[in-house]
Design an enzyme around this catalytic site. Structure first.
Site, mmCIF file in Angstrom:
data_model
loop_
_atom_site.group_PDB
_atom_site.id
_atom_site.type_symbol
_atom_site.label_atom_id
_atom_site.label_comp_id
_atom_site.label_asym_id
_atom_site.label_seq_id
_atom_site.Cartn_x
_atom_site.Cartn_y
_atom_site.Cartn_z
ATOM 1 C CB ALA A 1 -0.922 -0.006 1.212
ATOM 2 N N GLY A 2 1.971 1.224 0.759
ATOM 3 C CA GLY A 2 2.853 2.391 0.834
ATOM 4 C C GLY A 2 3.452 2.722 -0.524
ATOM 5 C CD GLU B 1 7.122 5.910 9.476
ATOM 6 O OE1 GLU B 1 8.121 5.180 9.566
ATOM 7 O OE2 GLU B 1 7.197 7.137 9.295
ATOM 8 C CB CYS C 1 6.075 -3.278 11.353
ATOM 9 S SG CYS C 1 6.468 -2.184 12.708
HETATM 10 P P1 NAD Z 1 -2.407 -2.100 4.969
HETATM 11 O O1 NAD Z 1 -1.307 -1.567 4.141
HETATM 12 O O2 NAD Z 1 -3.286 -3.109 4.379
HETATM 13 O O3 NAD Z 1 -3.372 -0.894 5.411
HETATM 14 C C1 NAD Z 1 -2.900 0.227 6.112
HETATM 15 C C2 NAD Z 1 -3.847 1.392 5.867
HETATM 16 O O4 NAD Z 1 -3.747 1.834 4.522
HETATM 17 C C3 NAD Z 1 -5.322 1.024 6.066
HETATM 18 O O5 NAD Z 1 -5.952 2.135 6.633
HETATM 19 C C4 NAD Z 1 -5.800 0.755 4.656
HETATM 20 O O6 NAD Z 1 -7.178 0.936 4.480
HETATM 21 C C5 NAD Z 1 -5.014 1.776 3.874
HETATM 22 N N1 NAD Z 1 -4.724 1.421 2.477
HETATM 23 C C6 NAD Z 1 -4.540 0.190 1.951
HETATM 24 N N2 NAD Z 1 -4.215 0.295 0.651
HETATM 25 C C7 NAD Z 1 -4.170 1.614 0.366
HETATM 26 C C8 NAD Z 1 -3.879 2.370 -0.811
HETATM 27 N N3 NAD Z 1 -3.549 1.785 -1.956
HETATM 28 N N4 NAD Z 1 -3.925 3.720 -0.744
HETATM 29 C C9 NAD Z 1 -4.225 4.341 0.416
HETATM 30 N N5 NAD Z 1 -4.530 3.678 1.553
HETATM 31 C C10 NAD Z 1 -4.490 2.334 1.531
HETATM 32 O O7 NAD Z 1 -1.758 -2.586 6.343
HETATM 33 P P2 NAD Z 1 -2.421 -3.480 7.484
HETATM 34 O O8 NAD Z 1 -2.643 -4.825 6.928
HETATM 35 O O9 NAD Z 1 -3.553 -2.751 8.097
HETATM 36 O O10 NAD Z 1 -1.259 -3.519 8.575
HETATM 37 C C11 NAD Z 1 -0.211 -4.441 8.574
HETATM 38 C C12 NAD Z 1 0.980 -3.876 7.849
HETATM 39 O O11 NAD Z 1 1.405 -2.677 8.466
HETATM 40 C C13 NAD Z 1 2.181 -4.806 7.908
HETATM 41 O O12 NAD Z 1 2.802 -4.811 6.655
HETATM 42 C C14 NAD Z 1 3.075 -4.164 8.953
HETATM 43 O O13 NAD Z 1 4.424 -4.489 8.832
HETATM 44 C C15 NAD Z 1 2.812 -2.722 8.707
HETATM 45 N N6 NAD Z 1 3.150 -1.905 9.867
HETATM 46 C C16 NAD Z 1 4.207 -1.046 9.778
HETATM 47 C C17 NAD Z 1 4.594 -0.320 10.895
HETATM 48 C C18 NAD Z 1 5.742 0.646 10.869
HETATM 49 O O14 NAD Z 1 5.750 1.552 11.693
HETATM 50 N N7 NAD Z 1 6.729 0.497 10.014
HETATM 51 C C19 NAD Z 1 3.898 -0.474 12.095
HETATM 52 C C20 NAD Z 1 2.818 -1.351 12.129
HETATM 53 C C21 NAD Z 1 2.452 -2.064 11.017
HETATM 54 C C1 SIN Z 2 4.873 -2.272 15.275
HETATM 55 O O1 SIN Z 2 4.735 -1.037 15.203
HETATM 56 O O2 SIN Z 2 4.218 -3.068 14.546
HETATM 57 C C2 SIN Z 2 5.833 -2.846 16.260
HETATM 58 C C3 SIN Z 2 6.493 -1.872 17.117
HETATM 59 C C4 SIN Z 2 7.480 -2.643 17.913
HETATM 60 O O3 SIN Z 2 7.082 -3.511 18.666
HETATM 61 O O4 SIN Z 2 8.691 -2.429 17.713
#
Ligand code: NAD
Ligand code: SIN
Length: 470
Positions: free
Chosen positions: A211-212, A230, A264
């Site tokens: 998504a990012g 992130e 993550c």
């Molecule tokens: P996701 O990418 O599916 O969704 C995250 C958000 O983005 C949701 O609100 C979703 O509706 C929105 N979204 C999805 N596709 C989009 C698009 N194309 N354009 C705009 N918005 C969109 O993530 P998830 O499944 O909810 O969460 C898990 C993921 O998040 C894992 O990959 C995890 O590693 C990551 N994560 C990263 C961090 C970090 O700080 N680096 C922390 C926690 C989770």
């Molecule tokens: C997370 O944001 O998904 C994990 C944060 C952490 O535990 O380091």
């Protein structure tokens, strides 16, 4: 008209938790846009006072919020409690970070007037959150953005709207300007429309790399918007020589299986030097087998709950089987005790002989083990990924750690500590597919305001000293 409603379910029971309408993106953004000048014009002291009142509202609602987080995500109640504490703690950390990283600077000189550096807010910030920390992670963008004078449109994960609504309710009760914090209920479509909205000045995203990257691509011709990404990781935990094998096994379990692996920063790949392999497995496998997987409110408390939904559990099961098909040797089979619900027991699989290991994030309780000859090979294997979020070394000497630290490509590098459990007091972000060099947590202040450099004198004073004709 169920189709036009978004519904969330408790992973542990399948019961409905929340039901509501999808938001109207442009109407919501427009309200936020109108609220911005008023909020930005408030003094910093006033804005800080409001965010502190928000912390008090969360504190007052602590138990209710933790119960909702546990219900809607499936994480154990003890863990949901720590998430609520992180939400509260974020406020003072952000006040301090704003002063430290975006504070004013002023150089006085009688002849040259004043040279000043001050920061301005961007405007309307879109905050897109994931489901694994439905309160703490969006809050980690929202609090610093509001302190800096931005207003917020918060688009939570479609899987956790109830927690989002409760959080926004705390903002309302804090007495913040009406419309300065907007909730946009929806899924990826609403997320896309929000990021593209002409009235959105910044996109603060936490979620998957997929998504990012899609957001990054869609905004590539729009350099005016600040974008903080992130994203996920394929994080390595390396074990080299250590006599403390029992502790090493505990750190591996914490890294790989806390929150059912839905962090993550969770360790996805355990890279073990040859000499340690048997000893580590002797401790790790029985320990992982003993982890209690149960519903969030179970007594005694479980180590971990279910993953977020049945679809995710199905996908993880398929991924485990796929690793086996490609030659992986299961050391601990991942089981699904109730086929109707997404509880998964920890899975550990040795993929050493697999040639083309998929470099993807398996967001659940799956740990791949790779056996290597020595620390150099371990570091090379740790870097064998396009991601770069967290990496840990267990064991070794200070020199070994120095080598690991210098060569590991990640934004978080730990020694004899888990890959996860990052502190809000430090910057938090990754490189490669894990982030775009805009770390969150303590450094979130950096992307919430931009610096303006000014040379200033109270009266104009100038003359042309050279190059004039008579
Ligand atoms: P996701 O990418 O599916 O969704 C995250 C958000 O983005 C949701 O609100 C979703 O509706 C929105 N979204 C999805 N596709 C989009 C698009 N194309 N354009 C705009 N918005 C969109 O993530 P998830 O499944 O909810 O969460 C898990 C993921 O998040 C894992 O990959 C995890 O590693 C990551 N994560 C990263 C961090 C970090 O700080 N680096 C922390 C926690 C989770
Ligand atoms: C997370 O944001 O998904 C994990 C944060 C952490 O535990 O380091």
């Amino acid at each position: 008209m169920t189709d036009s409603l978004l519904v969330s379910y408790a992973p542990a029971t399948g019961e409905e938790v929340w039901r509501g309408a999808y938001g109207d993106v442009e109407a919501i953004v427009s309200k936020a846009r109108k609220a911005w000048p008023g909020w930005a014009a408030k003094s910093l002291t006033t804005r800080i006072e409001v965010v502190r009142r928000f912390a008090n509202e969360v504190r007052a609602d602590k138990e209710k919020l933790a119960t909702l987080i546990a219900t809607e995500t499936g994480k154990p109640l003890w863990e949901a409690n720590t998430e609520v504490e992180a939400v509260i703690g974020k406020v003072e950390i952000s006040v301090q970070a704003y002063a430290e990283r975006t504070g004013r600077k002023r150089l006085d000189s009688a002849m040259q007037g004043i040279a000043a550096v001050r920061h301005k807010p961007h405007g309307v910030m879109a905050v897109l959150g994931p489901y694994n920390f439905p309160a703490h992670l969006p809050n980690g963008h929202m609090v610093p953005a509001l302190i800096a004078g931005n207003v917020i449109v918060f688009k939570p994960s479609e899987k956790t709207p109830a927690v989002a609504e409760a959080l926004v309710e705390c903002w309302r009760r804090s007495g913040i300007d009406v419309d300065a914090v907007q909730l946009l209920v929806g899924g990826p479509n609403e997320g896309k429309a929000l990021t593209l909205s002409a009235d959105v000045d910044g996109v603060l995203f936490t979620g998957s790399a997929q998504a990012g990257i899609s957001i990054n691509r869609s905004l590539s011709t729009n350099p005016g918007k600040i974008v903080a990404l992130e994203m996920g990781g394929n994080n390595p935990i390396v074990v080299t020589d250590t006599p403390k094998v029992v502790d090493a096994a505990a750190i591996i379990v914490q890294s790989a299986f806390t929150t059912a692996g839905q962090r993550c920063t969770a360790a996805r790949r355990l890279i073990v030097v040859d000499a340690m392999y048997d000893g580590v497995m002797e401790q790790l496998l029985p320990l992982a087998k003993r982890l209690v997987v149960d519903e969030p409110f179970a007594d005694p408390a479980p180590f971990m709950g279910p993953v977020i939904d049945n679809e995710t559990a199905d996908r993880l099961n398929e991924s485990f089987l796929e690793l086996m098909t490609r030659g992986g040797k299961p050391l601990l089979h991942m089981r699904r005790p109730d086929p109707e619900r997404p509880f998964l027991t920890p899975g550990i699989i040795d993929t050493t002989t697999q040639e083309d290991r998929p470099d993807i994030e398996l967001f659940g309780p799956v740990l791949q083990v790779i056996r290597v000859a020595d620390l150099d090979a371990a570091i090379a294997e740790a870097n064998n990924t396009r991601f770069g979020l967290s990496a840990s070394l267990i064991g070794g000497s200070p020199e070994d750690y120095g080598r690991f630290w210098a060569n590991a490509r990640a934004g978080i590098i730990n020694w004899n500590r888990p890959t996860n459990g990052a502190s809000s007091d430090a910057p938090f972000g990754g490189i490669g597919l894990s982030g775009n060099h805009r770390p969150a947590a303590y450094y979130a202040a950096d992307y919430c305001a931009y610096p303006v450099a000014s040379n200033e004198m109270e009266q104009p004073r100038a003359k042309i000293g050279i190059g004039l004709s008579d």
